[in-house]
Design an enzyme around this catalytic site. Structure first.
Site, PDB file in Angstrom:
ATOM      1  N   LEU A  62       9.525   2.663   7.180  1.00 25.61           N
ATOM      2  CA  LEU A  62       8.893   1.936   8.536  1.00 25.61           C
ATOM      3  C   LEU A  62       8.532   0.649   7.962  1.00 25.61           C
ATOM      4  O   LEU A  62       7.395   0.424   7.571  1.00 25.61           O
ATOM      5  CB  LEU A  62       7.727   2.822   9.120  1.00 25.61           C
ATOM      6  CG  LEU A  62       7.871   4.375   9.554  1.00 25.61           C
ATOM      7  CD1 LEU A  62       6.584   4.952   9.769  1.00 25.61           C
ATOM      8  CD2 LEU A  62       9.085   4.300  10.527  1.00 25.61           C
ATOM      9  N   ASP A  63       9.650  -0.305   8.372  1.00 20.01           N
ATOM     10  CA  ASP A  63       9.349  -1.564   7.715  1.00 20.01           C
ATOM     11  C   ASP A  63       8.290  -2.197   8.447  1.00 20.01           C
ATOM     12  O   ASP A  63       8.230  -2.343   9.992  1.00 20.01           O
ATOM     13  CB  ASP A  63      10.653  -2.282   8.245  1.00 20.01           C
ATOM     14  CG  ASP A  63      10.762  -3.792   7.660  1.00 20.01           C
ATOM     15  OD1 ASP A  63      10.624  -4.183   6.627  1.00 20.01           O
ATOM     16  OD2 ASP A  63      10.695  -4.524   8.729  1.00 20.01           O
ATOM     17  N   ALA A  64       7.413  -3.170   7.878  1.00 20.27           N
ATOM     18  CA  ALA A  64       6.389  -4.081   8.581  1.00 20.27           C
ATOM     19  C   ALA A  64       5.752  -3.289   9.495  1.00 20.27           C
ATOM     20  O   ALA A  64       5.034  -3.872  10.461  1.00 20.27           O
ATOM     21  CB  ALA A  64       7.129  -5.436   9.122  1.00 20.27           C
TER      22      ALA A  64
END
Length: 569
Positions: free
Chosen positions: A228-230
């Site tokens: 789960l990016d950023a």
């Protein structure tokens, strides 16, 4: 939907969206789960697991799509040393090297298609990137939003440029809001990372459902792990920092519960490049939120230790690490497609010590990215440099450079957690000045694309690449044979000398004592201190261990029941 899951999701949705919306959302999510064929995968990780981080086109061939080239190269040269491949965003995009996704459900044609992804998944477990804080302004969702179409109009965060955004955490020194022409006139939208990365609005239930369906789609197409990016930026609320808000944690918790049900064995990893205490909050007390969190302080602390020849800060930090909850572990890395984050060592290193790394980065050919502090000042956010070059100056002999780099990577392989090695570390790459200069993008200094024929010649000739690659593969393969390196194996950090990083990893069956000299000076243990076999050399050590500059030792203690199979050469 199982009654227990329904109860847990109802409570989460009630807290996020309110009572009325929660009931309808439950019905819609139930349908999504029913329409998602279950995919059974491995349940947890062992010492045999290690991750390779790579773009789908880090290795290229003009005649073949990137994922096929990568698959062929890995099977030929890496084999089963690596068990998991993290494919950085492989979807159509418009900027930021993949992190402005224009279509979440398609594979970038330059890389191949879903069949190529599935073929890679036959040999390796896969980690997919879920870039779900924002999307490209060219994404169909945003284009429909600009036309005023429902529900897409609510997928994005319309903003008032006159409002007070001073409390909002800013990762880059760029405008927070961007103005666009819409059917209803000019409007400003929230763009945390760039004008081409439009933040998604999780206050929209329709957006939440769309993202959930995409995550389930990824599991059906081979994702064992989802990054789960950023994710810390996910929920926006004016008057707050807009970081790690309670709603963000609850959204992640809901994803975890649904994936556990619809795709058991899927592992969630949260990417939050922030100070350690904020980062580990995504463990969510175990069995609740992320299975893994990035160990973001590790890259700058290892860099600082090798640059200064002093392990004290690294040792002190490691001694105070909390034991991960059951079913959770750390995602350990030193280098990646991004730079070396500085924020995670706030409160661990002083401003003067951080400045030492900034100066070394600039001296060694790198660049420094800054963040906006909200008060008109800026501070270092990220060091943009290849990790090998971060540790040595251009004048240093190759022998010293390689020794320092291998010492750093051995720290990575030794610590509790799942080790992840960036492809340019595994392949001994250096700063890519050409790509950085042509693009003007600092991060491109560590995102070189390598022609496969040229690379294979490099790995057969007597090059630094070959030396680093072969030794890292050897050490990874030794590590695989010893349960004391499993994520759940215990870790004891020992204060021995400022020249040495010293830890013990152990299970009931096996004990490993690890010494890594992070200085250029010879180090010697006390008398009768060491007894066992050094797995990295194959030699028996009785009494005193002597390590040359940057040398490491994995000592299998003589009273260990499991002698393991890994031996030095």
């Amino acid at each position: 939907m199982r009654q227990e899951l329904e109860k847990e999701l109802r409570e989460l949705y009630r807290q996020i969206y309110g009572e009325k919306e929660a009931e309808q959302l439950l019905k819609d999510v139930d349908e999504l789960i029913k329409n998602s064929p279950q995919k059974n995968t491995k349940q947890w990780l062992t010492q045999k697991d290690a991750v390779l981080i790579t773009y789908g086109d880090s290795i290229t061939d003009k005649e073949e799509p990137g994922l096929k080239v990568l698959n062929d190269f890995l099977k030929k040269h890496v084999a089963d040393a690596i068990s998991i491949v993290h494919i950085l965003p492989m979807f159509p995009y418009t900027s930021d090297d993949g992190f402005s996704v224009s279509d979440y459900r398609k594979v970038n044609p330059a890389l191949g298609d879903w069949e190529d992804v599935n073929r890679l998944g036959e040999s390796y477990d896969l980690m997919f990137d879920a870039v779900i804080n924002h999307c490209s302004k060219s994404n169909e969702w945003f284009q429909k939003c600009l036309k005023g179409e429902k529900p897409y109009k609510d997928f994005f965060i319309e903003a008032d440029p006159k409002a007070d955004y001073s409390k909002v955490t800013r990762p880059r020194a760029l405008p927070l809001l961007t103005e666009f022409d819409t059917k209803e006139g000019k409007k400003s939208y929230w763009t945390t990372f760039s004008t081409d990365q439009i933040d998604l609005n999780y206050q929209s239930i329709d957006l939440y459902k769309e993202i959930l369906s995409i995550l389930l789609y990824y599991t059906q197409n081979g994702a064992r792990m989802i990054r789960l990016d950023a994710i810390g930026f996910l929920w926006k609320e004016l008057g707050t920092t807009c970081m790690h808000l309670p709603q963000t944690h609850k959204v992640v918790q809901s994803f975890r519960k649904i994936l556990d049900e619809a795709a058991p064995g899927t592992l969630i990893i949260t990417e939050t490049n922030v100070p350690h205490k904020e980062n580990i909050s995504y463990f969510g007390e175990g069995e609740k939120e992320a299975h893994m969190v990035y160990q973001f302080p590790l890259p700058p602390l290892v860099m600082f230790s090798i640059l200064t020849g002093n392990s004290e800060k690294l040792t002190e930090w490691a001694k105070n690490l909390s034991e991960p909850p059951v079913g959770c572990t750390y995602f350990n890395f030193l280098s990646s497609h991004d730079g070396i984050g500085v924020r995670p060592v706030e409160g661990i290193l002083t401003k003067k010590e951080i400045q030492l790394m900034v100066e070394a980065t600039l001296r060694n050919g790198g660049e420094v990215s800054y963040k906006d502090n909200g008060d008109g000042t800026k501070s270092p956010y990220e060091l943009n440099i290849n990790y090998q070059d971060a540790l040595a100056s251009p004048e240093d002999p190759d022998e010293i450079r390689i020794k320092r780099f291998l010492a750093a990577e051995t720290i990575l392989l030794s610590m509790q957690g799942l080790p992840a090695i960036y492809i340019h570390s595994l392949l001994g790459s250096r700063n890519d000045y050409y790509d950085k200069a042509v693009s003007g993008i600092y991060r491109r200094i560590n995102r070189e694309q390598m022609d496969v024929s040229w690379l294979e010649r490099q790995l057969t000739e007597e090059t630094n690449r070959k030396k680093i690659f072969e030794e890292l593969i050897r050490r990874i393969n030794i590590r695989k044979e010893h349960p004391a390196f499993a994520p759940e194996a215990k870790q004891e950090v020992i204060q021995t000398s400022s020249k040495v990083f010293h830890i013990r990893r152990f299970t009931e069956e096996e004990r490993l004592t690890i010494y890594i000299n992070i200085s250029e000076e010879v180090w010697q243990s006390g008398e009768n201190e060491v007894s066992g076999k050094n797995l990295l050399t194959g030699k028996e050590i009785k009494g005193t261990l002597v390590l040359s500059g940057y040398e490491a030792a994995w000592i299998l203690e003589n009273n260990s029941h499991n002698k393991g199979k890994g031996e030095g050469i």
